[in-house]
Design a protein around this motif. Structure first.
Motif, PDB file in Angstrom:
ATOM      1  N   ALA A   1      18.230 -21.878 -32.321  1.00 15.96           N
ATOM      2  CA  ALA A   1      17.477 -20.752 -32.883  1.00 15.96           C
ATOM      3  C   ALA A   1      16.414 -20.244 -31.908  1.00 15.96           C
ATOM      4  O   ALA A   1      16.239 -19.032 -31.737  1.00 15.96           O
ATOM      5  N   ILE A   2      15.718 -21.172 -31.250  1.00 13.73           N
ATOM      6  CA  ILE A   2      14.684 -20.764 -30.284  1.00 13.73           C
ATOM      7  C   ILE A   2      15.333 -20.178 -29.033  1.00 13.73           C
ATOM      8  O   ILE A   2      14.848 -19.190 -28.472  1.00 13.73           O
ATOM      9  N   GLY A   3      16.438 -20.778 -28.604  1.00 14.85           N
ATOM     10  CA  GLY A   3      17.099 -20.331 -27.384  1.00 14.85           C
ATOM     11  C   GLY A   3      17.604 -18.911 -27.462  1.00 14.85           C
ATOM     12  O   GLY A   3      17.569 -18.169 -26.466  1.00 14.85           O
ATOM     13  N   ILE A   4      18.100 -18.502 -28.637  1.00 16.95           N
ATOM     14  CA  ILE A   4      18.592 -17.135 -28.814  1.00 16.95           C
ATOM     15  C   ILE A   4      17.502 -16.121 -28.482  1.00 16.95           C
ATOM     16  O   ILE A   4      17.761 -15.048 -27.924  1.00 16.95           O
ATOM     17  N   ARG A   5      16.251 -16.472 -28.780  1.00 12.88           N
ATOM     18  CA  ARG A   5      15.135 -15.549 -28.578  1.00 12.88           C
ATOM     19  C   ARG A   5      14.446 -15.734 -27.227  1.00 12.88           C
ATOM     20  O   ARG A   5      13.984 -14.761 -26.621  1.00 12.88           O
ATOM     21  N   ALA A   6      14.370 -16.985 -26.745  1.00 11.67           N
ATOM     22  CA  ALA A   6      13.496 -17.266 -25.601  1.00 11.67           C
ATOM     23  C   ALA A   6      14.194 -17.321 -24.247  1.00 11.67           C
ATOM     24  O   ALA A   6      13.576 -17.018 -23.223  1.00 11.67           O
ATOM     25  N   LEU A   7      15.456 -17.738 -24.210  1.00 12.91           N
ATOM     26  CA  LEU A   7      16.107 -17.909 -22.908  1.00 12.91           C
ATOM     27  C   LEU A   7      16.322 -16.562 -22.217  1.00 12.91           C
ATOM     28  O   LEU A   7      16.604 -15.557 -22.873  1.00 12.91           O
ATOM     29  N   PRO A   8      16.195 -16.545 -20.886  1.00 16.36           N
ATOM     30  CA  PRO A   8      16.315 -15.276 -20.150  1.00 16.36           C
ATOM     31  C   PRO A   8      17.749 -14.749 -20.160  1.00 16.36           C
ATOM     32  O   PRO A   8      18.709 -15.514 -20.135  1.00 16.36           O
ATOM     33  N   ARG A   9      17.871 -13.439 -20.204  1.00 16.13           N
ATOM     34  CA  ARG A   9      19.184 -12.786 -20.094  1.00 16.13           C
ATOM     35  C   ARG A   9      19.446 -12.520 -18.616  1.00 16.13           C
ATOM     36  O   ARG A   9      18.650 -11.866 -17.947  1.00 16.13           O
ATOM     37  N   THR A  10      20.558 -13.022 -18.129  1.00 20.60           N
ATOM     38  CA  THR A  10      20.882 -12.863 -16.710  1.00 20.60           C
ATOM     39  C   THR A  10      22.151 -12.038 -16.569  1.00 20.60           C
ATOM     40  O   THR A  10      23.095 -12.193 -17.356  1.00 20.60           O
ATOM     41  N   PRO A  11      22.201 -11.159 -15.562  1.00 18.74           N
ATOM     42  CA  PRO A  11      23.405 -10.343 -15.369  1.00 18.74           C
ATOM     43  C   PRO A  11      24.562 -11.191 -14.855  1.00 18.74           C
ATOM     44  O   PRO A  11      24.365 -12.189 -14.156  1.00 18.74           O
TER      45      PRO A  11
ATOM     46  N   ASP B   1      28.068 -17.832 -14.202  1.00 23.83           N
ATOM     47  CA  ASP B   1      27.876 -16.778 -13.198  1.00 23.83           C
ATOM     48  C   ASP B   1      28.505 -15.464 -13.651  1.00 23.83           C
ATOM     49  O   ASP B   1      28.036 -14.376 -13.293  1.00 23.83           O
ATOM     50  N   ARG B   2      29.574 -15.566 -14.446  1.00 20.41           N
ATOM     51  CA  ARG B   2      30.309 -14.366 -14.864  1.00 20.41           C
ATOM     52  C   ARG B   2      29.697 -13.701 -16.094  1.00 20.41           C
ATOM     53  O   ARG B   2      29.540 -12.469 -16.131  1.00 20.41           O
ATOM     54  N   ILE B   3      29.346 -14.472 -17.116  1.00 19.32           N
ATOM     55  CA  ILE B   3      28.891 -13.865 -18.380  1.00 19.32           C
ATOM     56  C   ILE B   3      27.401 -14.068 -18.635  1.00 19.32           C
ATOM     57  O   ILE B   3      26.867 -13.547 -19.620  1.00 19.32           O
ATOM     58  N   GLY B   4      26.721 -14.805 -17.773  1.00 18.44           N
ATOM     59  CA  GLY B   4      25.290 -15.062 -17.983  1.00 18.44           C
ATOM     60  C   GLY B   4      25.056 -16.493 -18.422  1.00 18.44           C
ATOM     61  O   GLY B   4      25.796 -17.023 -19.259  1.00 18.44           O
ATOM     62  N   TYR B   5      24.011 -17.120 -17.861  1.00 17.32           N
ATOM     63  CA  TYR B   5      23.737 -18.541 -18.120  1.00 17.32           C
ATOM     64  C   TYR B   5      23.289 -18.780 -19.557  1.00 17.32           C
ATOM     65  O   TYR B   5      23.602 -19.817 -20.148  1.00 17.32           O
ATOM     66  N   ARG B   6      22.599 -17.826 -20.126  1.00 16.19           N
ATOM     67  CA  ARG B   6      22.117 -17.968 -21.500  1.00 16.19           C
ATOM     68  C   ARG B   6      23.280 -18.139 -22.476  1.00 16.19           C
ATOM     69  O   ARG B   6      23.230 -18.990 -23.378  1.00 16.19           O
ATOM     70  N   HIS B   7      24.338 -17.347 -22.295  1.00 14.08           N
ATOM     71  CA  HIS B   7      25.479 -17.422 -23.220  1.00 14.08           C
ATOM     72  C   HIS B   7      26.161 -18.788 -23.140  1.00 14.08           C
ATOM     73  O   HIS B   7      26.539 -19.364 -24.165  1.00 14.08           O
ATOM     74  N   VAL B   8      26.343 -19.304 -21.932  1.00 15.14           N
ATOM     75  CA  VAL B   8      26.990 -20.607 -21.775  1.00 15.14           C
ATOM     76  C   VAL B   8      26.117 -21.702 -22.366  1.00 15.14           C
ATOM     77  O   VAL B   8      26.614 -22.621 -23.044  1.00 15.14           O
ATOM     78  N   TYR B   9      24.807 -21.604 -22.154  1.00 17.48           N
ATOM     79  CA  TYR B   9      23.901 -22.660 -22.624  1.00 17.48           C
ATOM     80  C   TYR B   9      23.849 -22.706 -24.151  1.00 17.48           C
ATOM     81  O   TYR B   9      24.014 -23.782 -24.747  1.00 17.48           O
ATOM     82  N   VAL B  10      23.619 -21.566 -24.792  1.00 17.71           N
ATOM     83  CA  VAL B  10      23.524 -21.576 -26.263  1.00 17.71           C
ATOM     84  C   VAL B  10      24.889 -21.865 -26.877  1.00 17.71           C
ATOM     85  O   VAL B  10      24.978 -22.482 -27.947  1.00 17.71           O
ATOM     86  N   GLY B  11      25.975 -21.433 -26.209  1.00 20.81           N
ATOM     87  CA  GLY B  11      27.311 -21.799 -26.691  1.00 20.81           C
ATOM     88  C   GLY B  11      27.531 -23.297 -26.627  1.00 20.81           C
ATOM     89  O   GLY B  11      28.097 -23.905 -27.539  1.00 20.81           O
ATOM     90  N   GLY B  12      27.079 -23.908 -25.519  1.00 11.29           N
ATOM     91  CA  GLY B  12      27.166 -25.360 -25.398  1.00 11.29           C
ATOM     92  C   GLY B  12      26.346 -26.067 -26.458  1.00 11.29           C
ATOM     93  O   GLY B  12      26.799 -27.071 -27.037  1.00 11.29           O
ATOM     94  N   LEU B  13      25.146 -25.552 -26.725  1.00 15.14           N
ATOM     95  CA  LEU B  13      24.305 -26.134 -27.778  1.00 15.14           C
ATOM     96  C   LEU B  13      24.996 -26.072 -29.133  1.00 15.14           C
ATOM     97  O   LEU B  13      24.980 -27.050 -29.906  1.00 15.14           O
TER      98      LEU B  13
END
Length: 455
Positions: free
Chosen positions: A183-193, A74-86
Motif C-alpha cells: 500500500a505504501i509502495g504504490i504511493r511512495a516508490l519512484p516512477r522510472t521510465p 529496465d523495460r517496464i520500470g523498477y517500481r512495477h516489478v518491485y510492487v508486483g514482487g511484493l
C-alpha cells in the motif's frame, strides 16, 4: 523526479521504508525455513531429505529469475516489478500458511521465491532512484544493514514464533507486513521510465536453465551425487551457456548484462562480490560444526558466539556507506577484505580449548572486514552502470551474491569429504584464501579507472 536529486523528503523516507520492508521479508523467509524444517517435516509426515525442498525450491526460484526480472524492470520500470514482487510474495505466503502437504508447501515456496526475486532484483536500482547521487552510499548502506539484521534475527524470529505458535504462522506473519508495504509502495516508490524493446523470453528461458542446472550440478558435486549425472549437468551448462552468451552479444540491452561486464570497474566489483560471499558462506556453514563438534558447544552457545559477526556489520555498514561517498570502493573493499581474511585465519587457528572471548573477538574482526567492504562495493556496482541499466546492475549484484554463496556451500561439503575431522578448519582456511583473492581484485579497481555515471 530529478534523476540526480532523488526523491524529495519525506517521500524518500517512505520509499526506503518500503524497500527495507520488502528486503526484510525476502531475506527472513530464506532463514526462518531452515530452523523450522524438522517441525514442518514431522507435521507433514515427510522425510528430512524431502523436506529440504522447502528451502531449495525458494532459493532456486530466486536464482533463476533474478536477471529476467531485473531486465523486465529496465523495460517496464523498477517500481512495477518491485510492487508486483511484493504482491506475489504476500499472496504466496498465505498459500504457504494454508498448505496441508509437502507438495503444496513446496509449490507455494516456488511462487514465493519468484516474488522474492521481484523484490531483490530491483531493490538496489530503486535505492539509486530514491537517493541523490552524492548520498547513494548511505542508501546502499541501509540496504546492507537491513540484510545483515534480517540474517541474524531470522533464526531468533523462527524460534520465537515456534515457541508460541505452529509453523504456518512463520509464513502468515508476512501477510500484514506485505500488505502494508504494498500500500505504501504504490504511493511512495519512484516512477522510472522504461523502454519499448520487446522482452527477450528466449534469453529468460536460457538463463533459467543455465543457472538452475549450474546450481544443481555444483550442489550435487559438493554432496557426492551420482557422478555421471553431475557430469551430464555440467556438460548441459556449458552447451547452454555458450549459446546463451552468444545470444546476449547480439542484443542492445542483454538480459545477462555482458555489456556492463565490459566496464572494467563493474567486472572487478562483481568478481570481488562473488569471491567475498564465497568466503562468507565457507565460514557460516563450517563454523557451527567447528564450535559444536570440535569444541563441544551447544546450539545456543553457537548462535550466541556467531552473533558478533553480523552484529558488527550492523554498526559498520552505515559508516562504510558514508565513507563510500568520499573514498574509493577499491581501497575500502581491499582493506575490509584483508581484515576479513585475517579474521578467518584467526578462527582457523583457534587453540584446542578457546574461551568465549577468544571466539567472539575473531568473529567481530570478520564482521568488521565484511561490513567495511560490502556497502562501498554495492555502491560501486550500481553506480558504474548507466542509469537506464540500473536494473541489470541490481540483478547482477544479487546473482553475484547467490553464486558466491552456492559455491561456498558446495566447497564446504567438499572440504568435509576430503578431511572429515579437520573439515571446518580446512573450509575456514579456504575462506581466508578467497577473501584474500577478493581483496586483491578489489584493489585492482584503483587502476581500472572510474566510469562517469550517465543519465
Amino acid at each position: 523526479m530529478d534523476s540526480d536529486q532523488g526523491l524529495p523528503l519525506p517521500q524518500r523516507y517512505w520509499a526506503i521504508l518500503v524497500v527495507a520492508l520488502g528486503v526484510t521479508l525476502a531475506v527472513l523467509d530464506g532463514a526462518i525455513a531452515n530452523v523450522a524444517l524438522p517441525t514442518i517435516a514431522r507435521n507433514l509426515n515427510a522425510s528430512p531429505a524431502d523436506s529440504i525442498w522447502v528451502v531449495n525450491a525458494y532459493q532456486l526460484a530466486i536464482t533463476i529469475s533474478l536477471l529476467p526480472l531485473a531486465s523486465l524492470g529496465d523495460r517496464i520500470g523498477y517500481r512495477h516489478v518491485y510492487v508486483g514482487g511484493l504482491a506475489l510474495f504476500t499472496v504466496s505466503s498465505l498459500a504457504c500458511a494454508l498448505s496441508g502437504s509437502l507438495v503444496g508447501l513446496t509449490a507455494a515456496r516456488i511462487v514465493q521465491g519468484f516474488g522474492a526475486a521481484g523484490i531483490m532484483s530491483v531493490n538496489t536500482a530503486l535505492v539509486r532512484m530514491i537517493y541523490p547521487h552524492k548520498q547513494l552510499g548511505r542508501g546502499v548502506a541501509i540496504n546492507t544493514t537491513v540484510v545483515a539484521v534480517s540474517s541474524v534475527v531470522g533464526p531468533t524470529v523462527a524460534s520465537g514464533v515456534l515457541a508460541v505458535a505452529t509453523w504456518p504462522w512463520l509464513f502468515a506473519i508476512n501477510v500484514p507486513i506485505g500488505l502494508a508495504a504494498f500500500a505504501i509502495g504504490i504511493r511512495a516508490l519512484p516512477r522510472t521510465p522504461g523502454h519499448r524493446q520487446p522482452y527477450d523470453f528466449i534469453s529468460a528461458i536460457m538463463n533459467a536453465l543455465f543457472f538452475g542446472l549450474a546450481i544443481v550440478a555444483v550442489d550435487g558435486f559438493g554432496h557426492g551425487a551420482h557422478r555421471p549425472w553431475v557430469i551430464a549437468e555440467l556438460a548441459a551448462v556449458v552447451v547452454i551457456g555458450y549459446f546463451f552468451v552468444r545470444r546476449q552479444l547480439t542484443r542492445s540491452q542483454p538480459l545477462l548484462p555482458i555489456d556492463l561486464l565490459r566496464i572494467p570497474v563493474f567486472a572487478l566489483s562483481i568478481g570481488t562480490s562473488v569471491c567475498s560471499f564465497c568466503a562468507q558462506m565457507l565460514a557460516f556453514v563450517s563454523l557451527p560444526f567447528l564450535l559444536q563438534d570440535t569444541f563441544g558447544m551447544s546450539q545456543v552457545e553457537t548462535g550466541f558466539l556467531m552473533t558478533p559477526w553480523p552484529l558488527v556489520i550492523v554498526f559498520v555498514a552505515p559508516l562504510s556507506g558514508i565513507l563510500a561517498d568520499r573514498y574509493s570502493a577499491g581501497l575500502l573493499g581491499g582493506i575490509g577484505l584483508a581484515i576479513l581474511s585475517l579474521g578467518l585465519v584467526a578462527l582457523a587457528t583457534l587453540g584446542a580449548h578457546p574461551d568465549a572471548f577468544d571466539i567472539a573477538w575473531r568473529m567481530a574482526v570478520c564482521g568488521l572486514g565484511f561490513g567495511l567492504f560490502q556497502s562501498p562495493n554495492n555502491r560501486q556496482i550500481i553506480s558504474a552502470a548507466p542509469r537506464h541499466r540500473s536494473g541489470g546492475a541490481s540483478g547482477m549484484l544479487g546473482t553475484a551474491r547467490l553464486t558466491g554463496q552456492t559455491l561456498g556451500a558446495a566447497l564446504v561439503a567438499l572440504c568435509f569429504g576430503i578431511a572429515s575431522k579437520n573439515g571446518p578448519t580446512l573450509a575456514l582456511g579456504l575462506g581466508a584464501a578467497f577473501a584474500a583473492v577478493a581483496a586483491v581484485v578489489s584493489l585492482l579497481r584503483l587502476t581500472s579507472g572510474q566510469r562517469v555515471e550517465t543519465a
